[in-house]
Design a protein around this motif. Structure first.
Motif, PDB file in Angstrom:
ATOM      1  N   ARG A 162      39.786  42.704  -1.968  1.00 24.24           N
ATOM      2  CA  ARG A 162      39.415  41.102  -2.583  1.00 24.24           C
ATOM      3  C   ARG A 162      39.563  40.688  -4.502  1.00 24.24           C
ATOM      4  NH1 ARG A 162      39.955  37.551  -4.894  1.00 24.24           N
ATOM      5  NH2 ARG A 162      39.725  35.578  -4.169  1.00 24.24           N
ATOM      6  N   ALA A 163      38.107  42.247  -4.038  1.00 27.01           N
ATOM      7  CA  ALA A 163      38.007  41.545  -5.921  1.00 27.01           C
ATOM      8  C   ALA A 163      39.404  41.175  -6.863  1.00 27.01           C
ATOM      9  CB  ALA A 163      36.854  42.234  -6.666  1.00 27.01           C
ATOM     10  N   VAL A 164      40.337  42.797  -6.890  1.00 30.58           N
ATOM     11  CA  VAL A 164      40.694  43.141  -7.405  1.00 30.58           C
ATOM     12  C   VAL A 164      42.653  42.732  -7.079  1.00 30.58           C
ATOM     13  CG1 VAL A 164      39.801  45.330  -8.400  1.00 30.58           C
ATOM     14  CG2 VAL A 164      41.635  45.087  -6.482  1.00 30.58           C
ATOM     15  N   ARG A 165      42.549  41.309  -6.716  1.00 35.26           N
ATOM     16  CA  ARG A 165      44.114  41.028  -5.284  1.00 35.26           C
ATOM     17  C   ARG A 165      44.228  40.724  -6.939  1.00 35.26           C
ATOM     18  NH1 ARG A 165      43.433  36.468  -1.162  1.00 35.26           N
ATOM     19  NH2 ARG A 165      42.560  35.358  -3.083  1.00 35.26           N
ATOM     20  N   GLY A 166      43.903  39.666  -8.038  1.00 37.65           N
ATOM     21  CA  GLY A 166      44.755  39.132  -8.896  1.00 37.65           C
ATOM     22  C   GLY A 166      44.881  40.421  -9.467  1.00 37.65           C
ATOM     23  N   ALA A 167      44.661  41.264  -9.774  1.00 35.38           N
ATOM     24  CA  ALA A 167      46.004  42.279 -10.692  1.00 35.38           C
ATOM     25  C   ALA A 167      46.606  42.937  -9.910  1.00 35.38           C
ATOM     26  CB  ALA A 167      44.468  43.665 -10.533  1.00 35.38           C
ATOM     27  N   ALA A 168      47.030  43.026  -8.164  1.00 32.78           N
ATOM     28  CA  ALA A 168      48.028  43.718  -7.385  1.00 32.78           C
ATOM     29  C   ALA A 168      48.664  42.316  -7.538  1.00 32.78           C
ATOM     30  CB  ALA A 168      47.435  43.349  -5.993  1.00 32.78           C
ATOM     31  N   ILE A 169      48.169  40.191  -7.890  1.00 34.30           N
ATOM     32  CA  ILE A 169      49.454  40.124  -7.959  1.00 34.30           C
ATOM     33  C   ILE A 169      49.793  40.144  -9.032  1.00 34.30           C
ATOM     34  CG2 ILE A 169      49.790  37.251  -8.320  1.00 34.30           C
ATOM     35  CD1 ILE A 169      47.624  36.986  -6.397  1.00 34.30           C
ATOM     36  N   GLY A 170      49.818  40.326 -10.439  1.00 31.34           N
ATOM     37  CA  GLY A 170      49.712  40.607 -11.365  1.00 31.34           C
ATOM     38  C   GLY A 170      50.700  41.436 -12.099  1.00 31.34           C
ATOM     39  N   GLY A 171      50.658  42.605 -11.341  1.00 32.02           N
ATOM     40  CA  GLY A 171      51.816  43.974 -11.200  1.00 32.02           C
ATOM     41  C   GLY A 171      52.674  43.962 -10.212  1.00 32.02           C
ATOM     42  N   ALA A 172      52.512  43.023  -9.256  1.00 26.46           N
ATOM     43  CA  ALA A 172      53.865  43.023  -8.889  1.00 26.46           C
ATOM     44  C   ALA A 172      54.837  41.620  -9.430  1.00 26.46           C
ATOM     45  CB  ALA A 172      53.324  41.560  -7.268  1.00 26.46           C
TER      46      ALA A 172
END
Length: 250
Positions: free
Chosen positions: A81-91
């Motif tokens: 959950r803490a790095v969810r934003g990184a996954a969103i940006g990469g997507a």
């Protein structure tokens, strides 16, 4: 932790992916021997999901190195959950490949390697020689004339289902690759890190080999274009598996 943290990571991942995308474009332009921009666009679109995953990977590693993920974990926040934003940006960065392929300005033929078209000259008696795929006739005196429309010796493969499958594959990969990266980097059980890295490396190699093979066999008309989806689906299955193991270990 809330939207501002996710937005920060997403922006960082997208920025890193954008820089990597520029480098990838420069490499493509400098190594394709002056190919048309439509072919360059298709090749760039194909690697866009990887660029998004790279942005996610770098963002998560930076957050770990700065101690941000450790601090959030100490507060009870799930690492994934803490790095969810990184996954969103990469997507988001990876989905740029979908926009390029769906725009109609990319020549998807570049993604389907095929042998050069065969040239077969047919003797027509006094009329000379005729080559159907070029639509050229050479008479006995050596004069060259164009005789009708050329016939394609190898059919194109990027119309209809193949084009749709290519767009779907790039889109699915753009969504799955960052998720797969996040699940691997945020997994618990540090003592098993070596085995985990080896297993994930093997999964990545198998997925890459499957995708290359799929484009090859589809180009040769030996398999349905739906097989292009096998590679991102493998990464999706591995992502679900890692999430399941992390949930059980919690």
């Amino acid at each position: 932790m809330g939207f501002s943290w996710d937005r920060k990571l997403a922006g960082r991942a997208a920025a890193i992916a954008a820089v990597a995308g520029l480098v990838a474009l420069l490499v493509i332009v400098s190594t394709d021997d002056g190919g048309p921009w439509a072919r360059r666009a298709s090749m760039w679109a194909a690697v866009a999901p990887v660029l998004g995953a790279l942005g996610t990977f770098a963002t998560v590693r930076i957050a770990i190195a700065r101690g941000e993920i450790g601090a959030l974990a100490a507060l009870g926040v799930d690492p994934a959950r803490a790095v969810r934003g990184a996954a969103i940006g990469g997507a988001i960065a990876g989905l740029a490949g979908v926009l390029v392929t769906a725009s109609g300005r990319a020549d998807l033929e570049a993604l389907f390697p095929r042998p050069p078209e065969a040239r077969a000259w047919t003797a027509e008696g006094e009329r000379g020689l005729f080559e159907a795929t070029l639509g050229i006739r050479v008479d006995a005196g050596g004069d060259v004339t164009f005789a009708g429309e050329p016939e394609a010796s190898i059919k194109t493969v990027t119309s209809g289902a193949a084009k749709e499958a290519t767009i779907a594959t790039i889109g699915l990969a753009a969504l799955v690759c960052p998720m797969w990266v996040v699940e691997g980097l945020s997994a618990r059980n540090p003592p098993a890190r070596g085995r985990r890295v080896f297993r994930r490396g093997m999964v990545a190699l198998v997925a890459a080999a499957m995708l290359i093979a799929a484009f090859q066999v589809v180009a040769a008309a030996r398999a349905s274009p739906i097989w292009l989806l096998a590679s991102p689906l493998l990464l999706l299955a591995d992502t679900v598996f890692m999430r399941y193991r992390a949930t059980r270990a919690a």
